[in-house]
Design a protein around this motif. Structure first.
Motif, PDB file in Angstrom:
ATOM      1  N   ALA A  21       0.881  -1.169   0.000  1.00 22.61           N
ATOM      2  CA  ALA A  21       0.000   0.000   0.000  1.00 22.61           C
ATOM      3  C   ALA A  21       0.911   1.209   0.000  1.00 22.61           C
ATOM      4  N   HIS A  22       0.882   1.965  -1.094  1.00 23.99           N
ATOM      5  CA  HIS A  22       1.851   3.052  -1.189  1.00 23.99           C
ATOM      6  C   HIS A  22       1.344   4.182  -2.079  1.00 23.99           C
ATOM      7  N   GLU A  23       1.961   5.323  -1.897  1.00 24.76           N
ATOM      8  CA  GLU A  23       1.631   6.510  -2.681  1.00 24.76           C
ATOM      9  C   GLU A  23       2.147   6.363  -4.102  1.00 24.76           C
ATOM     10  N   VAL A  24       1.420   6.951  -5.030  1.00 21.59           N
ATOM     11  CA  VAL A  24       1.897   7.058  -6.410  1.00 21.59           C
ATOM     12  C   VAL A  24       1.764   8.509  -6.836  1.00 21.59           C
ATOM     13  N   HIS A  25       2.548   8.880  -7.833  1.00 20.52           N
ATOM     14  CA  HIS A  25       2.531  10.260  -8.284  1.00 20.52           C
ATOM     15  C   HIS A  25       1.264  10.546  -9.050  1.00 20.52           C
ATOM     16  N   PHE A  26       0.662  11.686  -8.759  1.00 21.54           N
ATOM     17  CA  PHE A  26      -0.658  12.013  -9.299  1.00 21.54           C
ATOM     18  C   PHE A  26      -0.685  12.053 -10.813  1.00 21.54           C
ATOM     19  N   GLU A  27       0.339  12.680 -11.425  1.00 21.05           N
ATOM     20  CA  GLU A  27       0.306  12.878 -12.878  1.00 21.05           C
ATOM     21  C   GLU A  27       0.344  11.567 -13.655  1.00 21.05           C
TER      22      GLU A  27
ATOM     23  N   GLY B 197      11.161  10.725  -4.866  1.00 21.73           N
ATOM     24  CA  GLY B 197      11.390  10.630  -3.432  1.00 21.73           C
ATOM     25  C   GLY B 197      10.360  11.358  -2.594  1.00 21.73           C
ATOM     26  N   THR B 198       9.442  12.079  -3.229  1.00 24.39           N
ATOM     27  CA  THR B 198       8.385  12.760  -2.483  1.00 24.39           C
ATOM     28  C   THR B 198       7.528  11.741  -1.734  1.00 24.39           C
ATOM     29  N   SER B 199       7.243  12.024  -0.479  1.00 28.09           N
ATOM     30  CA  SER B 199       6.428  11.121   0.339  1.00 28.09           C
ATOM     31  C   SER B 199       5.376  11.917   1.096  1.00 28.09           C
ATOM     32  N   THR B 200       4.154  11.447   1.038  1.00 27.11           N
ATOM     33  CA  THR B 200       3.057  12.081   1.773  1.00 27.11           C
ATOM     34  C   THR B 200       2.616  11.137   2.887  1.00 27.11           C
TER      35      THR B 200
ATOM     36  N   THR C 130       4.174  -0.848   3.466  1.00 21.54           N
ATOM     37  CA  THR C 130       3.694   0.470   3.061  1.00 21.54           C
ATOM     38  C   THR C 130       4.845   1.420   2.761  1.00 21.54           C
ATOM     39  N   SER C 131       4.482   2.546   2.173  1.00 19.39           N
ATOM     40  CA  SER C 131       5.386   3.685   2.053  1.00 19.39           C
ATOM     41  C   SER C 131       5.191   4.523   3.318  1.00 19.39           C
TER      42      SER C 131
ATOM     43  N   LYS D 168      -6.058  18.810   4.640  1.00 10.89           N
ATOM     44  CA  LYS D 168      -4.863  18.606   3.823  1.00 10.89           C
ATOM     45  C   LYS D 168      -3.928  17.616   4.498  1.00 10.89           C
ATOM     46  N   LEU D 169      -3.016  17.064   3.706  1.00  9.52           N
ATOM     47  CA  LEU D 169      -2.052  16.084   4.194  1.00  9.52           C
ATOM     48  C   LEU D 169      -0.645  16.666   4.110  1.00  9.52           C
ATOM     49  N   LEU D 170       0.231  16.131   4.932  1.00  8.04           N
ATOM     50  CA  LEU D 170       1.615  16.615   4.985  1.00  8.04           C
ATOM     51  C   LEU D 170       2.474  15.847   4.006  1.00  8.04           C
ATOM     52  N   ARG D 171       3.147  16.583   3.132  1.00  5.83           N
ATOM     53  CA  ARG D 171       4.033  15.983   2.133  1.00  5.83           C
ATOM     54  C   ARG D 171       5.477  16.350   2.441  1.00  5.83           C
ATOM     55  N   LEU D 172       6.377  15.393   2.299  1.00  8.46           N
ATOM     56  CA  LEU D 172       7.809  15.592   2.503  1.00  8.46           C
ATOM     57  C   LEU D 172       8.512  15.532   1.162  1.00  8.46           C
TER      58      LEU D 172
END
Length: 632
Positions: A135-141, A157-160, A181-182, A329-333
């Motif tokens: 279960a992990h984030e993927v880039h929106f575009e 490397g962006t992680s939310t 997970t990410s 909103k969510l925190l993105r690193l």
């Protein structure tokens, strides 16, 4: 080795209520197997062996520092996931599979798919047939993430910080043996199995608040059960060394109605009481009325703890924040280069050691100014063994004769060549510095800072997926039969008597009108978030909190913390005033009769770029507690 079974599912982070959530259990048991990336796998195995009712084991191994390390590793062609994942799984998988305990971990970091493959490889070698979900984030575009060195990495490397929903999705769709997970919020790793098993929905905010409380208490492992608690300088926290020998990792029993009890194993070492719970409650917390997680914003000011036994504490009082119960909103690193670190250390012993350290600092700074003018402000120095942690009371003399010290100089520069130059100049002390210096060590590296940004929920995408092993070996393979597993040491019968100290003291008011160390009045734990630090002030005698409020003011805190802003151990080289960007917030936490102090912009840029020896600021609690105070 592994074949995909189920098509990956792509979702955004907008909250959608679960359809007809099913209550699968009346009570779920969730354990913490790891509280950080450097934790002990054998301790997790002991928890599995000793707590047969454990349904889930969470390995929380990802922090801002380790996330930055994984980014640097992947950028140079290395692993984007935690390289210890195979070590952990080799030890835990056999018994977890046998018991039906699901392992949930964020060791995937920025390459969860790579970690998934490694776990499946380990399972195959053990002769286990398992399923591993991601279960992990993927880039929106792109909806699929970008390729980084041939491996999965979301948007360079962006992680939310994701919430519990992706893990709940995995449990509902796949019922896997392992979930990787990410970046998922720490408490959400624990909340997810509660939501799934107990039939909670995303608008059951009171229940989510209690579940998040349980997750927050568990997330740092043995910090809840006596680890990072023992202190010989505090009569209320002193304990025999053997009591730390066999610490039990914590686990929680959570009822469908939100009742939460945290526990440690009967007969194990460590200690679980209201004091350990209170320290962990405020760990890495800013405003206690609004502790923000992706799933719910909770108010912990009214949380209280009720010991039910030496090994079990009931936790109640968490509720949704009255201002905003769910973050919009969510925190993105976002990883960014913050410069090049260069450092050097040298030891001196015997007569005049401090003066020789002072001379060495003077020489290195002079040589740096000669070769690269104008960079001395980038260098911080301190003397290990004297003042490297600044944990002394203001106004006391710490520069006594020392027989064994170590000078460290640490610089953060824009250019690599400047960092390298510092190491060269420092090494030159061997033949150009004071007599008797030895044990020089130097180094340099690029540092990464994780820039923080709030982003809309609809812009953050995540997906889940499943793979399983292909193996012809039966699940009774000798690789993981119980008799082949590491044996537990015998429980120490002395632990039962040593634990008795927690009720052996009569807590009474601190004396009035005399100077006493804060140690004798309260205990504390410090935690970091970016460039900010928080520390708790928890009085041994609860009513003393009212007297402490008269002393511990923002001005008092600023005065005590001002020593952290010095760039040199020698005052004539550095007389820096308190940074105007440093601010102090103090919050009441009525449920545990405590104070939570937050100091902004005090950590030299934060854990990923700080030049201090204690990058996290963890020792700041002792800087505070060693101060002399007069209560009225």
């Amino acid at each position: 080795m592994a074949n995909p079974d189920v098509k990956e599912i792509l979702c955004d982070c907008v909250i959608n209520l679960r359809e007809n959530p099913k209550r699968r259990r009346e009570t779920v048991y969730v354990g913490c197997g790891a509280g950080f990336g450097g934790d002990r796998p054998l301790a997790a195995l002991k928890l599995l062996q000793r707590v047969e009712e454990l349904n889930y084991l969470v390995l929380e191994c990802l922090a801002e520092r380790t996330l930055a390390d994984r980014w640097l590793s992947m950028a140079s062609g290395g692993l984007g996931y935690d390289p210890r994942v195979s070590e952990w799984m080799q030890l835990l998988l056999p018994l977890a599979v046998e018991r039906g305990t699901c392992i949930i971990t964020n060791m995937g970091a920025i390459d969860p798919s790579g970690a998934q493959k490694k776990v499946l490889e380990v399972a195959g070698e053990l002769g286990l047939t398992i399923s591993v979900a991601v279960a992990h984030e993927v880039h929106f575009e792109t909806g699929s993430g970008s390729s980084f060195g041939g491996q999965y990495c979301s948007a360079g490397g962006t992680s939310t910080y994701l919430g519990a929903a992706p893990i709940v999705e995995c449990l509902e769709k796949y019922q896997p043996n392992v979930i990787i997970t990410s970046r998922v919020a720490d408490a959400a790793l624990f909340l997810a199995p509660m939501v799934y098993e107990l039939g909670w929905n995303w608008n059951d905010l009171e229940l989510l608040a209690q579940g998040t409380l349980a997750g927050h208490l568990l997330e740092c492992g043995c910090q809840l059960t006596g680890g990072y608690f023992m202190h010989p300088g505090d009569q209320y926290r002193d304990m025999a060394f053997p009591l730390l020998q066999d610490l039990s990792l914590p686990y929680a029993e959570i009822g469908y109605d939100g009742k939460v009890c945290v526990s440690k194993v009967e007969g194990s070492g460590g200690i679980l009481n209201t004091s350990t719970c209170a320290e962990q409650l405020l760990y890495e917390i800013a405003d206690p009325s609004a502790y923000i997680t992706p799933d719910v914003v909770i108010d912990i000011r009214g949380v209280s703890f009720l010991p039910l036994s030496d090994c079990k504490v009931q936790c109640s009082g968490a509720k949704p924040s009255s201002n905003t119960s769910v973050p919009e909103k969510l925190l993105r690193l976002i990883p960014k280069e913050c410069g090049w670190k260069g450092w050097g250390e040298i030891s001196y012993g015997g007569n005049g050691s401090i003066q020789r350290a002072k001379a060495s600092e003077f020489l290195v700074r002079s040589w740096m100014e000669e070769t690269i003018p104008g960079v001395n402000h980038c260098i911080l120095s301190y003397v290990i063994g004297v003042d490297s942690l600044k944990a002394t009371s203001n106004g006391t003399e710490s520069w006594q004769s020392c027989g064994d010290i170590r000078l460290r100089m640490d610089g953060l520069f824009k250019l690599k060549e400047h960092a390298v130059q510092l190491t060269k100049e420092f090494t030159a002390l061997y033949t150009n510095g004071p007599a008797g210096g030895g044990g020089i060590s130097t180094g340099h590296k690029m540092e990464i800072v994780l820039e923080k940004r709030l982003v809309s929920r609809e812009s953050v995408m995540w997906k889940t997926g499943l793979q399983h092993t292909n193996t012809s070996e039966p699940e009774t393979s000798e690789h993981h039969s119980p008799e082949k597993m590491p044996k537990l040491p015998k429980e120490n019968p002395k632990n039962l008597t040593m634990r008795g100290y927690q009720s052996g003291f009569h807590h009474s008011p601190a004396p009035s009108g005399q100077k006493i160390p804060l140690y004798s009045v309260a205990h504390s734990r410090a935690g970091d978030k970016g460039n900010d630090i928080n520390f708790s002030i928890i009085p041994h005698y609860s009513p003393d909190v009212q007297r402490l409020k008269l002393i511990i003011t923002p001005q008092w805190v600023k005065h005590v913390m001002s020593v952290l802003l010095s760039t040199s151990s020698f005052l004539e080289l550095d007389a820096k005033p308190m940074d105007e960007n440093v601010s102090v917030e103090i919050y009441d936490v009525e449920g545990i009769h405590a104070m939570n102090v937050v100091v902004r912009n005090i950590l030299d840029g934060g854990v990923n770029c700080s030049r201090r020896i204690d990058r996290h600021g963890k020792t700041i609690s002792d800087l505070i507690l060693c101060q002399q105070v007069v209560l009225i």
